[in-house]
Design a protein around this motif. Structure first.
Motif, PDB file in Angstrom:
ATOM      1  N   GLN A  66      15.819  44.130  33.884  1.00  7.60           N
ATOM      2  CA  GLN A  66      14.659  45.008  34.007  1.00  7.60           C
ATOM      3  C   GLN A  66      14.402  45.434  35.442  1.00  7.60           C
ATOM      4  N   GLN A 123      13.121  42.711  15.950  1.00  9.74           N
ATOM      5  CA  GLN A 123      11.950  42.766  16.828  1.00  9.74           C
ATOM      6  C   GLN A 123      11.089  41.546  16.571  1.00  9.74           C
ATOM      7  N   ASP A 125       7.822  39.106  18.925  1.00  8.22           N
ATOM      8  CA  ASP A 125       7.045  38.896  20.147  1.00  8.22           C
ATOM      9  C   ASP A 125       6.849  40.199  20.924  1.00  8.22           C
ATOM     10  N   ALA A 127       8.919  42.622  21.415  1.00  9.15           N
ATOM     11  CA  ALA A 127      10.101  43.105  22.127  1.00  9.15           C
ATOM     12  C   ALA A 127      11.254  43.314  21.134  1.00  9.15           C
ATOM     13  N   TYR A 128      12.229  44.120  21.565  1.00 10.78           N
ATOM     14  CA  TYR A 128      13.405  44.384  20.741  1.00 10.78           C
ATOM     15  C   TYR A 128      14.578  43.531  21.218  1.00 10.78           C
ATOM     16  N   TYR A 129      15.386  43.088  20.242  1.00  9.29           N
ATOM     17  CA  TYR A 129      16.559  42.268  20.505  1.00  9.29           C
ATOM     18  C   TYR A 129      17.687  42.755  19.613  1.00  9.29           C
ATOM     19  N   GLU A 131      20.802  40.913  17.704  1.00  8.13           N
ATOM     20  CA  GLU A 131      21.387  39.630  17.333  1.00  8.13           C
ATOM     21  C   GLU A 131      22.889  39.855  17.181  1.00  8.13           C
ATOM     22  N   GLU A 136      20.662  36.163  20.559  1.00 11.53           N
ATOM     23  CA  GLU A 136      19.790  37.328  20.657  1.00 11.53           C
ATOM     24  C   GLU A 136      19.785  37.830  22.088  1.00 11.53           C
ATOM     25  N   TYR A 137      20.032  39.125  22.240  1.00 10.32           N
ATOM     26  CA  TYR A 137      19.980  39.777  23.547  1.00 10.32           C
ATOM     27  C   TYR A 137      18.820  40.757  23.541  1.00 10.32           C
ATOM     28  N   ARG A 138      17.991  40.689  24.548  1.00 11.50           N
ATOM     29  CA  ARG A 138      16.874  41.623  24.646  1.00 11.50           C
ATOM     30  C   ARG A 138      17.406  42.978  25.091  1.00 11.50           C
ATOM     31  N   GLU A 167      20.481  37.246  29.132  1.00  8.74           N
ATOM     32  CA  GLU A 167      19.388  37.435  28.188  1.00  8.74           C
ATOM     33  C   GLU A 167      19.261  38.887  27.756  1.00  8.74           C
ATOM     34  N   TRP A 168      19.784  39.809  28.558  1.00 11.10           N
ATOM     35  CA  TRP A 168      19.633  41.242  28.322  1.00 11.10           C
ATOM     36  C   TRP A 168      20.968  41.883  27.989  1.00 11.10           C
TER      37      TRP A 168
END
Length: 175
Positions: A66, A123, A125, A127-129, A131, A136-138, A167-168
């Motif tokens: 981000q 989706q 919390d 946020a989008y992820y 799988e 899970e990757y954001r 994570e992303w």
């Protein structure tokens, strides 16, 4: 030298240092606000400039999914539209030029090795992820909206090749 003289000379130095820090922070925030406005409204009416044409402060850092972090750990906002369009992934090296007018101009200068995965968009919390590969990757909202993706869609993503802890991910395409 008396105690009062010592305090009188130290206090202004501390105040000047604090004022400089506040001004730097204000300039960074103003530039970030301008960049956010440009990314939201569009920059079709703005003159196109390359990084080479702009005078200003140049900073290099690492993208974390981000934001960009410089060598001192200071975070700089990377516009989601730019990160999404450029398909930036964690670990990419960026160069940021903060122009004299306060605008932020990013350029990717050191992409990390990448690999592609296919997974499903979910989706939670707020946020989008995606799988994929048992993890899970954001992903950025800007990517989801750009590709008009929906929950459950099969998505091709890009992740750093050697960073299993990433994570992303960047969205490559909706399949």
């Amino acid at each position: 030298m008396s105690e009062n003289e010592t305090n009188d000379t130290v206090l202004p130095e501390k105040q000047v240092k604090r004022l400089r820090a506040l001004l730097n922070e204000a300039e960074t925030n103003l530039a970030a606000a301008k960049e956010l406005l440009y990314s939201m409204v569009g920059d079709d009416d703005l003159p196109k400039r390359s990084v080479e044409e702009v005078a200003g402060k140049v900073i290099e850092g690492v993208f974390d999914g981000q934001t960009m972090h410089d060598a001192d750990g200071k975070a700089y906002p990377v516009p989601a539209n730019y990160a999404s369009k450029s398909k930036l992934v964690e670990g990419d090296i960026l160069k940021l030029t903060i122009a004299d007018d306060g605008s932020f101009i990013y350029k990717q200068i050191g992409p990390v090795a990448r690999r592609q995965l296919i997974g499903n968009l979910i989706q939670h919390d707020g946020a989008y992820y995606v799988e994929a590969g048992g993890k899970e990757y954001r992903v950025l909202l800007a990517s989801v909206t750009f590709f008009k993706a929906h929950i459950g869609d099969q998505v091709s993503i890009i992740v750093p090749e050697d960073n299993r802890e990433a994570e992303w991910a960047a969205v490559e395409a909706v399949l």
